[in-house]
Design a protein around this motif. Structure first.
Motif, mmCIF file in Angstrom:
data_model
loop_
_atom_site.group_PDB
_atom_site.id
_atom_site.type_symbol
_atom_site.label_atom_id
_atom_site.label_comp_id
_atom_site.label_asym_id
_atom_site.label_seq_id
_atom_site.Cartn_x
_atom_site.Cartn_y
_atom_site.Cartn_z
ATOM 1 N N TYR A 32 0.832 -1.196 0.000
ATOM 2 C CA TYR A 32 0.000 0.000 0.000
ATOM 3 C C TYR A 32 0.871 1.251 0.000
ATOM 4 C CZ TYR A 32 -4.213 -2.689 1.125
ATOM 5 O OH TYR A 32 -5.277 -3.566 1.087
ATOM 6 N N VAL A 33 0.473 2.197 -0.874
ATOM 7 C CA VAL A 33 0.982 3.552 -0.730
ATOM 8 C C VAL A 33 0.004 4.255 0.201
ATOM 9 C CG1 VAL A 33 1.389 5.744 -1.878
ATOM 10 C CG2 VAL A 33 2.114 3.626 -2.976
ATOM 11 N N VAL A 34 0.476 4.618 1.374
ATOM 12 C CA VAL A 34 -0.376 5.242 2.386
ATOM 13 C C VAL A 34 -0.131 6.758 2.378
ATOM 14 C CG1 VAL A 34 -1.037 5.316 4.813
ATOM 15 C CG2 VAL A 34 -0.250 3.156 3.791
ATOM 16 N N MET A 35 -1.140 7.503 1.956
ATOM 17 C CA MET A 35 -1.065 8.966 1.961
ATOM 18 C C MET A 35 -1.716 9.470 3.250
ATOM 19 S SD MET A 35 -1.997 9.837 -2.047
ATOM 20 C CE MET A 35 -1.440 11.529 -1.915
ATOM 21 N N LYS A 36 -1.035 10.367 3.965
ATOM 22 C CA LYS A 36 -1.502 10.824 5.274
ATOM 23 C C LYS A 36 -1.894 12.306 5.229
ATOM 24 C CE LYS A 36 1.541 7.506 7.531
ATOM 25 N NZ LYS A 36 2.670 7.296 8.473
ATOM 26 N N LEU B 193 -5.403 4.783 1.094
ATOM 27 C CA LEU B 193 -4.562 3.642 0.760
ATOM 28 C C LEU B 193 -4.701 3.316 -0.721
ATOM 29 C CD1 LEU B 193 -4.564 3.443 3.874
ATOM 30 C CD2 LEU B 193 -4.689 0.943 3.649
ATOM 31 N N PHE B 194 -3.576 3.121 -1.395
ATOM 32 C CA PHE B 194 -3.550 2.774 -2.817
ATOM 33 C C PHE B 194 -2.731 1.491 -3.002
ATOM 34 C CE2 PHE B 194 -4.029 7.321 -2.374
ATOM 35 C CZ PHE B 194 -5.068 7.618 -3.247
ATOM 36 N N LYS B 195 -3.359 0.467 -3.548
ATOM 37 C CA LYS B 195 -2.671 -0.815 -3.726
ATOM 38 C C LYS B 195 -1.775 -0.781 -4.959
ATOM 39 C CE LYS B 195 -5.041 -4.399 -5.030
ATOM 40 N NZ LYS B 195 -6.025 -5.503 -4.990
ATOM 41 N N VAL B 196 -0.500 -1.164 -4.764
ATOM 42 C CA VAL B 196 0.484 -1.180 -5.851
ATOM 43 C C VAL B 196 1.266 -2.488 -5.782
ATOM 44 C CG1 VAL B 196 0.715 1.333 -5.904
ATOM 45 C CG2 VAL B 196 2.193 -0.022 -4.390
ATOM 46 N N SER C 57 -2.187 4.896 -12.760
ATOM 47 C CA SER C 57 -3.312 5.599 -12.161
ATOM 48 C C SER C 57 -4.043 4.607 -11.263
ATOM 49 C CB SER C 57 -4.237 6.139 -13.253
ATOM 50 O OG SER C 57 -5.314 6.842 -12.692
ATOM 51 N N VAL C 58 -4.085 4.883 -9.947
ATOM 52 C CA VAL C 58 -4.587 3.918 -8.974
ATOM 53 C C VAL C 58 -5.718 4.542 -8.161
ATOM 54 C CG1 VAL C 58 -3.971 2.342 -7.106
ATOM 55 C CG2 VAL C 58 -2.243 2.993 -8.802
ATOM 56 N N LYS C 59 -6.825 3.811 -8.052
ATOM 57 C CA LYS C 59 -7.946 4.285 -7.237
ATOM 58 C C LYS C 59 -7.720 3.914 -5.776
ATOM 59 C CE LYS C 59 -11.506 4.156 -10.823
ATOM 60 N NZ LYS C 59 -12.843 3.618 -11.194
ATOM 61 N N ALA C 60 -8.195 4.804 -4.881
ATOM 62 C CA ALA C 60 -8.061 4.562 -3.448
ATOM 63 C C ALA C 60 -8.896 3.354 -3.036
ATOM 64 C CB ALA C 60 -8.483 5.796 -2.662
#
Length: 245
Positions: free
Chosen positions: A152-156, A216-219, A186-189
């Motif tokens: 996960y790319v976790v944006m805070k 959270l964005f799954k990569v 391009s990734v949806k939350a």
């Protein structure tokens, strides 16, 4: 055509009898007699002329093969040509305006993070960066683990109420759908059960209070570092906007 031939033949025969005789000298007509014959001939021609109602026309415009063409027909054709030109010009202008309008509708405009959740007037939201995590844990109760082969790319985000009154937040009902541009993808939350999910947060933020939200964005787990060029956009009821980070 046959009728015209008969009229002309009759006029010629009459002229022959009037102007000549059998072996006699030519008869000289007086002015009055010539006027009478001319008047009669004009009356006979006018009686059988189907174009008499059109009045006098320019003989040079007649075409034996295509029929009679009058000045009015020329003017009509010129008018048609002018109308065709005007129509083409109007269509071009309309197409140009249509393209400009379409371009304006699809172009994304930038809004703030607070506007993205419908609280641009009473909250401030700041982006605190992002990290790569296999499992994100908000507390002992709510946590989310990435599937095998993923991360996960976790944006805070820090959501702050700078006002004098409490603010009730219901982002779930507002319905924003976030998408991040992470590198070339391009990734949806993700839709999570986290109580601090930025896209579904529900709660009351007291005056002066700050709460942390995340997206959270799954990569693929091959991504071990968050790219520097991450951007965010939001879709609210079909209206897509860039979100300033």
């Amino acid at each position: 055509m046959k009728r015209w031939k008969m009229i002309l033949l009759t006029a010629a025969v009459s002229s022959t009898f009037l102007l000549g005789g059998c072996g006699t000298a030519m008869y000289d007509l007086t002015d009055d007699e010539q006027n009478i014959i001319a008047h009669y001939a004009a009356h006979a021609l006018a009686k059988y002329n189907v174009y008499q109602k059109d009045g006098m026309t320019d003989a040079s415009l007649d075409d034996p093969k295509k029929g009679k063409r009058t000045d009015d027909s020329e003017k009509t054709e010129e008018t048609k040509n002018e109308q065709t030109t005007e129509t083409q010009t109007t269509e071009q202008n309309t197409d140009g305006q249509g393209e400009a309008q379409n371009s304006g509708d699809t172009q994304e405009h930038a809004i703030s993070l607070a506007d993205a959740i419908g609280h641009g007037n009473d909250l401030s939201v700041t982006y605190e960066g992002a990290s790569i995590e296999q499992t994100y844990k908000n507390d002992e109760i709510s946590s989310v683990a990435a599937p095998n082969g993923s991360a996960y790319v976790v944006m805070k985000f820090q959501v702050t109420n700078n006002g004098q009154n409490d603010v009730s937040v219901d982002t779930l009902s507002y319905g924003p759908a976030f998408t991040a541009q992470i590198g070339d993808s391009s990734v949806k939350a993700e839709l999570t059960i986290l109580t601090n999910d930025f896209s579904t947060y529900q709660g009351t933020i007291a005056a002066g209070q700050t709460v942390e939200n995340v997206l959270l964005f799954k990569v693929p787990d091959s991504i071990t570092q968050v790219p520097d060029n991450v951007t965010l956009s939001v879709d609210v009821n079909g209206s897509i906007s860039k979100v300033g980070l």
